[in-house]
Design an enzyme around this catalytic site. Structure first.
Site, PDB file in Angstrom:
ATOM      1  N   GLU A 416      -9.731  -1.405   7.537  1.00 46.49           N
ATOM      2  CA  GLU A 416     -10.123  -2.233   8.531  1.00 46.49           C
ATOM      3  C   GLU A 416      -9.865  -1.631   9.963  1.00 46.49           C
ATOM      4  O   GLU A 416      -8.899  -0.911  10.348  1.00 46.49           O
ATOM      5  CB  GLU A 416      -9.157  -3.451   8.702  1.00 46.49           C
ATOM      6  CG  GLU A 416      -9.135  -4.114   9.825  1.00 46.49           C
ATOM      7  CD  GLU A 416      -7.904  -5.276  10.051  1.00 46.49           C
ATOM      8  OE1 GLU A 416      -7.221  -5.093   8.862  1.00 46.49           O
ATOM      9  OE2 GLU A 416      -7.517  -5.844  10.952  1.00 46.49           O
ATOM     10  N   ASP A 489      -4.517  -4.724   7.602  1.00 43.24           N
ATOM     11  CA  ASP A 489      -3.092  -5.061   8.069  1.00 43.24           C
ATOM     12  C   ASP A 489      -2.501  -6.314   7.377  1.00 43.24           C
ATOM     13  O   ASP A 489      -3.230  -7.311   6.827  1.00 43.24           O
ATOM     14  CB  ASP A 489      -3.452  -5.532   9.441  1.00 43.24           C
ATOM     15  CG  ASP A 489      -3.907  -4.447  10.529  1.00 43.24           C
ATOM     16  OD1 ASP A 489      -3.904  -3.385   9.953  1.00 43.24           O
ATOM     17  OD2 ASP A 489      -4.218  -4.629  11.625  1.00 43.24           O
ATOM     18  N   ASP A 491      -1.193  -8.957   8.337  1.00 45.78           N
ATOM     19  CA  ASP A 491      -1.092 -10.134   8.927  1.00 45.78           C
ATOM     20  C   ASP A 491      -2.146 -11.027   8.644  1.00 45.78           C
ATOM     21  O   ASP A 491      -2.983 -10.895   7.818  1.00 45.78           O
ATOM     22  CB  ASP A 491      -1.329  -9.899  10.605  1.00 45.78           C
ATOM     23  CG  ASP A 491      -2.424  -9.031  10.914  1.00 45.78           C
ATOM     24  OD1 ASP A 491      -3.317  -9.032  10.039  1.00 45.78           O
ATOM     25  OD2 ASP A 491      -2.240  -8.519  12.197  1.00 45.78           O
ATOM     26  N   ASP A 493      -4.811 -11.967  10.561  1.00 46.81           N
ATOM     27  CA  ASP A 493      -6.152 -11.398  10.613  1.00 46.81           C
ATOM     28  C   ASP A 493      -6.705 -10.423   9.404  1.00 46.81           C
ATOM     29  O   ASP A 493      -7.740 -10.275   9.058  1.00 46.81           O
ATOM     30  CB  ASP A 493      -6.292 -10.656  11.834  1.00 46.81           C
ATOM     31  CG  ASP A 493      -6.198 -11.378  13.108  1.00 46.81           C
ATOM     32  OD1 ASP A 493      -6.833 -12.670  12.814  1.00 46.81           O
ATOM     33  OD2 ASP A 493      -6.027 -11.044  14.020  1.00 46.81           O
TER      34      ASP A 493
END
Ligand code: 0RA
Length: 627
Positions: A416, A489, A491, A493
């Site tokens: 990403e 990541d 998290d 998102d």
């Protein structure tokens, strides 16, 4: 206690199960472990199918054991005429003995289901069976499948039912910790498929509990599947019996484009479809076309795909002696079921459409729009194919390829963002690891037609890098890498982007999942240092525990907001080094679950999507872990 001859036979009965557990429960990991619970629950469901059981209670105890209690007839306790031992003991200690006492219900018997509760006994370090029946309360205990007590009469009772409590044997099973979430998914499904049946799950380890009971059967099921989606009409719910086959179906169209049909036979999820599904699809196509003929605006011939666009449907049949075929024994084979379902659904759905012109018009308009869109998509696809032919070997410009040419040894990281992509390029082992940085929003494939999807740069770059082609033209043999690793990541998102990528792979490159080529990387959330000792922590929940373990105070706690915040060495050490990293393999077993997640994530209503992402940001928890 001396053993007589019949008992020696009994003892030999379960030996093959402990020797080759995989043959009986599929595997000895998480799936196999949960299968043990399903096996006992299926027996209780058989009692429910026979009309003798209305409630099933499952408890996950603090000691790691599980118990399943039902209010069915109770396993017979009288002396078995052939074995000369109490029937309960025979059911528990002889392979396949359970199935010999058919009863008059629609027995569950397919795939890995219906192997018998003796298999559960064989794979338990101990098991206690308690039976209420014929006015008495009885109990027997076993260890590694071997009786360690005689059948004891404990007293009198006016109830009937069976309670099985067992401790999965760690000497055989590699995973022995039950997941309440995993179990709850299947229990909810069973409750939908047997309206009125109450299933409770109590997790005493975490003090959580679930209660499933649905009076509206499959209508509740479809309502649940479509939660958060934009639905076009009230649910159509049909139940009837034909040729000894009990047929139930619930149908509801959404404004989306995906087809979401699940089918079941005797409560077994028939993932490979079969005669009931074929009959259902034939009826749907026929009835909607017949109705469409009356409308001047509708195209002449709506295809099966046209009439199923945006459809959510569940079809459940219950029959005697179901035949389960196919690779995973999840394809219903009984030929007469096709006709029974087709006639019944045609008649009933036909009548429904006549009597409900509003929904009927909606269905025909939806299918007509699908037919027109499909024609447009076909043209767009042609265009892409022709373009592809010109640049046949052109790899995406952003791909940083590896030097090794043997795909069995190579890995493609889908990363990403450009900055994380940069770190990954520095960190990687350039001989075997390729990096494809993905920028910007990945198109939402659930809400887009294929034509649009294939115009998206990001998606095209993934497909080209994979090398396999896509859709009907997919060829696993052409895969350029045998590991495709999604690295986002740690998290919310990141979880969202990961799900979007899985959606793309699920819809267009499904064979990669089938082949076991798709993985999810696990970047850490924290680095915690005390003196020279460094720990990597993968969740907020674990942070404090690790600090405590290090003696209460850390010298340094670094939180990584994204992959880009780690330096190349840290990224290599924690997430990319094949020798040290943890990868999660995405399996087809998760596909049905993933599909549901995709649908909700991609659905209309933003609020439900947000909640769902937050609840399921660790959707990867159930996946297999590999090095
Ligand atoms: C053998 C025969 C019958 C029922 C069962 C086993 C049975 C097994 C389990 C396992 C969990 N709960 C269960 N309940 C019943 C037939 C009983 C009859 O026909 O009376």
């Amino acid at each position: 206690m001396p053993y007589d001859e019949s008992q020696i036979q009994v003892l030999e009965g379960l030996e093959p199960v402990r020797k080759r557990p995989g043959m009986y429960i599929g595997d000895v990991g998480s799936r196999g472990l949960h299968h043990l619970v399903y096996e006992v629950v299926d027996n209780a469901v058989d009692e429910a199918l026979a009309g003798r059981c209305s409630r099933i209670d499952v408890t996950l105890h603090e000691d790691g054991s599980a118990s399943i209690t039902d209010n069915g007839a109770g396993i017979p306790v009288g002396v078995h005429p052939v074995a000369g031992r109490p029937t309960l003991e025979v059911v528990m200690t002889v392979l396949h003995a359970g199935g010999k006492f058919g009863g008059d219900g629609y027995r569950v018997s397919g795939g890995l289901h219906g192997v018998g509760v003796s298999v559960v006994n064989a794979l338990s370090s101990w098991l206690e069976a308690t039976v209420s029946r014929d006015g008495g309360l009885y109990r027997q205990r076993y260890e590694q499948g071997i009786p360690v007590t005689e059948l004891e009469a404990l007293g009198m009772t006016s109830q009937s039912g069976t309670r099985v409590r067992f401790m999965p044997d760690p000497a055989i099973l590699s995973v022995t910790e039950f997941s309440a979430e995993t179990l709850s998914v299947r229990f909810r499904e069973i409750a939908f498929l047997n309206s009125g049946l109450e299933i409770r799950l109590d997790d005493e380890r975490s003090n959580r509990s679930w209660k499933f009971r649905y009076e509206e059967g499959l209508a509740s099921f479809v309502n649940f599947s479509n939660r958060g989606k934009d639905v076009l009409h009230p649910i159509i719910h049909l139940i009837d019996t034909r040729d000894g086959v009990q047929v139930e179906t619930a149908i509801q169209y959404t404004s989306g484009y995906t087809e979401n049909i699940s089918s079941f036979a005797n409560t077994i999820h028939t993932r490979e479809g079969g005669t009931h599904e074929i009959g259902f699809k034939a009826a749907l196509t026929r009835v909607i076309n017949e109705y469409a003929k009356k409308s001047a605006k509708a195209p002449d011939n709506l295809s099966g795909e046209d009439v199923r666009e945006g459809l959510s449907a569940v079809i459940s049949v219950k029959l005697h002696d179901p035949l389960f075929e196919g690779q995973t024994k999840t394809k219903l084979g009984n030929a007469h079921v096709r006709g029974a379902v087709e006639t019944l659904v045609s008649e009933k759905l036909g009548t429904y459409l006549e009597e409900n012109p509003g929904p009927a018009r909606t269905l025909v308009e939806k299918a007509s729009a699908a037919a027109r869109a499909r024609e447009a998509a076909r043209k767009a696809r042609e265009l892409v194919r022709r373009k592809n032919a010109l640049e046949i070997s052109a790899l995406p410009g952003k791909l940083t390829d590896c030097t090794e040419r043997d795909p069995a040894r190579t890995e493609l990281f889908l990363v990403e963002g450009d900055s994380a992509g940069g770190s990954a390029k520095q960190a990687r082992d350039r001989t075997i690891q390729a990096i494809l940085p993905l920028r910007g929003k990945i198109l939402n494939v659930e809400r887009a037609h294929m034509g649009e999807t294939l115009k998206n740069e990001t998606i095209r770059s993934i497909i080209t890098a994979a090398g396999t082609g896509f859709g009907d033209a997919f060829e696993l043999d052409k895969a350029r890498y045998h590991k495709i690793i999604i690295m986002t990541d740690a998290d919310i998102d990141g979880a969202h982007i990961c799900t979007l990528l899985l959606t793309v792979i699920f819809r267009y490159l499904r064979g990669l999942i089938d082949g076991g080529y798709v993985y999810i990387a696990q970047p850490p959330l924290y680095m915690i240092r005390k003196g020279k000792s460094v720990s990597w922590v993968y969740s907020d929940a674990d942070r404090d525990a690790v600090v405590r373990k290090l003696g209460g105070k850390a010298d340094e706690i670094q939180r990584f907001k994204g992959l880009g915040e780690m330096d190349a060495e840290q990224l290599w050490e924690t997430t990319m080094d094949p020798a040290r990293r943890v990868l999660l393999r995405v399996t087809m077993e998760d596909a049905a679950h993933a599909n549901e997640i995709f649908s909700i994530l991609m659905g209309e209503v933003v609020e439900s999507r947000k909640n769902f992402i937050e609840e399921h940001s660790h959707l990867v928890r159930n996946l297999d872990t590999v090095g």
